[in-house]
Scaffold this motif. Structure first.
Motif, PDB file in Angstrom:
ATOM      1  N   LEU A 118      34.680  38.848  50.298  1.00 30.24           N
ATOM      2  CA  LEU A 118      34.036  40.121  50.628  1.00 30.24           C
ATOM      3  C   LEU A 118      34.019  40.345  52.135  1.00 30.24           C
ATOM      4  CD1 LEU A 118      30.969  40.261  48.196  1.00 30.24           C
ATOM      5  CD2 LEU A 118      32.873  41.878  48.288  1.00 30.24           C
ATOM      6  N   GLU A 119      33.738  39.304  52.887  1.00 29.59           N
ATOM      7  CA  GLU A 119      33.696  39.427  54.343  1.00 29.59           C
ATOM      8  C   GLU A 119      35.052  39.869  54.887  1.00 29.59           C
ATOM      9  OE1 GLU A 119      31.330  38.911  56.988  1.00 29.59           O
ATOM     10  OE2 GLU A 119      30.050  39.338  55.267  1.00 29.59           O
ATOM     11  N   GLU A 120      36.126  39.381  54.285  1.00 26.63           N
ATOM     12  CA  GLU A 120      37.469  39.690  54.770  1.00 26.63           C
ATOM     13  C   GLU A 120      37.932  41.081  54.367  1.00 26.63           C
ATOM     14  OE1 GLU A 120      39.105  35.063  54.758  1.00 26.63           O
ATOM     15  OE2 GLU A 120      39.454  36.369  53.028  1.00 26.63           O
ATOM     16  N   LEU A 121      37.298  41.700  53.386  1.00 29.88           N
ATOM     17  CA  LEU A 121      37.708  43.043  52.959  1.00 29.88           C
ATOM     18  C   LEU A 121      37.412  44.085  54.023  1.00 29.88           C
ATOM     19  CD1 LEU A 121      36.619  43.324  49.212  1.00 29.88           C
ATOM     20  CD2 LEU A 121      38.889  42.840  50.135  1.00 29.88           C
ATOM     21  N   GLY A 122      36.368  43.839  54.831  1.00 24.57           N
ATOM     22  CA  GLY A 122      35.942  44.867  55.781  1.00 24.57           C
ATOM     23  C   GLY A 122      35.087  45.900  55.077  1.00 24.57           C
ATOM     24  N   GLU A 123      34.394  46.728  55.852  1.00 23.15           N
ATOM     25  CA  GLU A 123      33.447  47.664  55.256  1.00 23.15           C
ATOM     26  C   GLU A 123      34.133  48.667  54.347  1.00 23.15           C
ATOM     27  OE1 GLU A 123      30.082  50.941  56.595  1.00 23.15           O
ATOM     28  OE2 GLU A 123      30.495  49.234  57.895  1.00 23.15           O
ATOM     29  N   GLU A 124      35.321  49.140  54.712  1.00 23.01           N
ATOM     30  CA  GLU A 124      36.013  50.131  53.866  1.00 23.01           C
ATOM     31  C   GLU A 124      36.360  49.537  52.510  1.00 23.01           C
ATOM     32  OE1 GLU A 124      40.091  52.824  53.698  1.00 23.01           O
ATOM     33  OE2 GLU A 124      39.561  51.785  55.563  1.00 23.01           O
ATOM     34  N   GLY A 125      36.888  48.301  52.509  1.00 16.84           N
ATOM     35  CA  GLY A 125      37.230  47.654  51.248  1.00 16.84           C
ATOM     36  C   GLY A 125      35.999  47.397  50.391  1.00 16.84           C
ATOM     37  N   GLU A 132      31.158  34.704  51.451  1.00 11.56           N
ATOM     38  CA  GLU A 132      32.014  33.871  52.281  1.00 11.56           C
ATOM     39  C   GLU A 132      32.681  32.799  51.423  1.00 11.56           C
ATOM     40  OE1 GLU A 132      28.420  32.983  52.832  1.00 11.56           O
ATOM     41  OE2 GLU A 132      28.073  35.007  53.533  1.00 11.56           O
ATOM     42  N   GLU A 133      33.912  32.490  51.712  1.00  8.66           N
ATOM     43  CA  GLU A 133      34.646  31.348  51.137  1.00  8.66           C
ATOM     44  C   GLU A 133      35.047  31.514  49.677  1.00  8.66           C
ATOM     45  OE1 GLU A 133      32.364  27.838  51.802  1.00  8.66           O
ATOM     46  OE2 GLU A 133      32.439  27.995  53.997  1.00  8.66           O
ATOM     47  N   VAL A 134      34.569  32.540  48.995  1.00  9.44           N
ATOM     48  CA  VAL A 134      34.881  32.734  47.576  1.00  9.44           C
ATOM     49  C   VAL A 134      35.649  34.044  47.401  1.00  9.44           C
ATOM     50  CG1 VAL A 134      33.884  33.107  45.286  1.00  9.44           C
ATOM     51  CG2 VAL A 134      32.844  31.449  46.838  1.00  9.44           C
ATOM     52  N   PRO A 135      36.801  34.039  46.724  1.00  9.85           N
ATOM     53  CA  PRO A 135      37.542  35.286  46.488  1.00  9.85           C
ATOM     54  C   PRO A 135      36.684  36.325  45.765  1.00  9.85           C
ATOM     55  CG  PRO A 135      38.897  33.396  45.917  1.00  9.85           C
ATOM     56  CD  PRO A 135      37.519  32.866  46.186  1.00  9.85           C
ATOM     57  N   VAL A 136      37.009  37.592  45.982  1.00 11.70           N
ATOM     58  CA  VAL A 136      36.197  38.682  45.435  1.00 11.70           C
ATOM     59  C   VAL A 136      36.019  38.561  43.922  1.00 11.70           C
ATOM     60  CG1 VAL A 136      36.085  41.167  45.082  1.00 11.70           C
ATOM     61  CG2 VAL A 136      36.800  40.264  47.294  1.00 11.70           C
ATOM     62  N   ALA A 137      37.104  38.260  43.199  1.00 12.90           N
ATOM     63  CA  ALA A 137      37.007  38.167  41.737  1.00 12.90           C
ATOM     64  C   ALA A 137      36.000  37.101  41.324  1.00 12.90           C
ATOM     65  CB  ALA A 137      38.376  37.865  41.134  1.00 12.90           C
TER      66      ALA A 137
END
Length: 461
Positions: A246-253, A205-210
């Motif tokens: 990660l939360e915003e990517l959704g399960e597929e992402g 949460e709150e942190v970009p994937v990279a």
């Protein structure tokens, strides 16, 4: 339900009834291990004592050995001593030097030990019912199993048992087992906790994937963790939005990211459990995912501030913010520790029976065990023999040992071996079959290593 679990539940009920009778005006003195499990265990017991107006004090400690137990026994009579996440190994000493002098003792623990004989010593330990305290129940599980029977209002605090289990790495490839699995079902059924499938990275949460990849220390991703360029390159190549969490990517992402990481790390299908599995949240989202919170509690211990994690567990918002700040520092320190491990990997001593990592003062003793766990989990070293670290702390050396469940199935018991080898050189040690620690005199290191080699079986490769 397994008979061992039924037996544990019955015993938890007996201990709850006896404890209710014993609690009165006397101050309850709690000695608890200061890691995520010990902090959560003490939080649960403190909640009960506070609800019922029982005075108590808490001391966060490294696990007490025989010397400390003997000193406690010398004090004035009539104390009520409680040991959480420790104490089982010292039951003979407690009976000989503490309860025999009029003190009462309660042990709520998950480390191996002998059953007590003195009725003034109450003990609940999963090992005594045939359960494995390294993977089927932690100290928080044990404490919760008692306090929820003493006051049903505490049933909703079951999430703290899960935090302790996650902190002690008790979620296996197949998920939780034993008492832990029972409590997870309760948490889900009562709606206290929500579970989803996803990446096991802490920063969801709150942190970009990279940034989540760059900061990842549990799991540690060799060649990716701590590397800004590679961490940014991976989601970019997958076409994932750079600012998404990660939360915003959704399960597929998340699944696409997981597959890319497995391929890059060369883990194959058998390594999926390190990256993918259950993600747990409090229903009200008042904390980050519980895996991250467990490591945040460990961070408060690393910075010698376990009282911050304790206060945060009890709902102190300022303490929660401080605990999460400590986690950020902890992640940086662990990335540095793992970089040191990678640089020095070719120089580690390898015998036919074990690998030895002599860190001196290069890695803090309090962080060495976690470094060894991450090295095994991330496959920086093979799991074909135990990994043993030695760190200088003044006139003593702290020893941490780690093994895989594959090795324990072949008869390796690190806690027992470290205990035997430490005692042979005038030190003390103990732990589980997969993990253990010891403290030995500084001038006895080489003798200690020889004792470890003598105690370890030679396994066929």
């Amino acid at each position: 339900m397994r008979e061992e679990i039924l037996a544990f539940e019955r015993k938890a009920g007996e201990v709850a009834s006896l404890l209710k009778e014993k609690l009165g005006e006397k101050t309850v003195e709690i000695f608890t291990h200061a890691d995520a499990d010990g902090i959560s265990a003490s939080s649960l017991l403190a909640m009960y004592l506070h609800l019922h107006g029982h005075p108590f004090r808490i001391k966060f400690t490294r696990p007490y050995g025989a010397r400390e137990m003997v000193e406690l026994g010398k004090s004035e009579e009539g104390r009520f001593l409680v040991f959480l996440d420790q104490g089982s190994r010292e039951i003979p000493t407690l009976e000989k030097k503490v309860t025999s002098r009029g003190h009462e003792v309660l042990i709520l623990d998950h480390h191996p030990g002998k059953p007590p004989e003195d009725p003034r010593l109450l003990c609940l330990n999963p090992h005594l019912m045939g359960l494995n305290g390294a993977k089927e129940a932690c100290a928080s599980t044990v404490v919760y199993s008692v306090v929820e029977k003493m006051d049903r209002r505490l049933r909703k605090e079951v999430w703290l048992a899960l935090v302790g289990a996650l902190g002690d790495r008790q979620e296996l490839a197949e998920g939780f087992t034993g008492i832990n699995a029972l409590l997870l079902r309760r948490a889900l059924e009562e709606g206290t906790v929500e579970r989803k499938e996803g990446m096991k990275l802490l920063d969801r949460e709150e942190v970009p994937v990279a940034e989540s990849l760059r900061l990842s220390v549990r799991p540690y991703l060799p060649g990716i963790s701590g590397n800004s360029r590679v961490s940014a390159e991976i989601p970019e190549q997958l076409g994932l939005p750079p600012s998404s969490t990660l939360e915003e990517l959704g399960e597929e992402g998340e699944r696409r990211l997981c597959e890319a990481l497995l391929e890059r790390l060369g883990y194959g299908e058998e390594g999926r459990e390190l990256l993918w599995g259950g993600v747990y949240y409090l229903r009200d989202r008042s904390l980050p995912n519980l895996r991250k919170w467990a490591v945040a509690l460990d961070a408060s211990d690393t910075y010698h501030r376990p009282e911050i994690g304790f206060a945060a567990n009890l709902g102190d918002e300022e303490a929660k913010k401080e605990c999460l700040l400590l986690l950020q520092g902890y992640q940086r320190r662990m990335l540095d520790n793992m970089a040191w491990f990678c640089r020095n990997l070719p120089n580690f001593e390898v015998s036919p029976k074990a690998r030895y990592v002599r860190v001196g003062k290069e890695v803090p003793a309090s962080e060495m065990g976690e470094m060894l766990s991450l090295a095994l989990e991330s496959r920086l070293v093979e799991g074909d023999r135990p990994l043993i670290g030695l760190a200088d702390i003044g006139e003593e050396v702290k020893v941490s040992g780690r093994a895989t469940f594959h090795l324990t199935a072949k008869g390796i018991n690190i806690g027992r071996i470290l205990n035997e080898a430490a005692k042979a050189v005038g030190g003390e040690g103990g732990g589980h079959d997969v993990s253990g620690a010891a403290y030995i005199p500084k001038d006895k290191v080489e003798e200690f290593v020889r004792e470890v080699e003598r105690c370890l079986p030679l396994l066929a490769r």
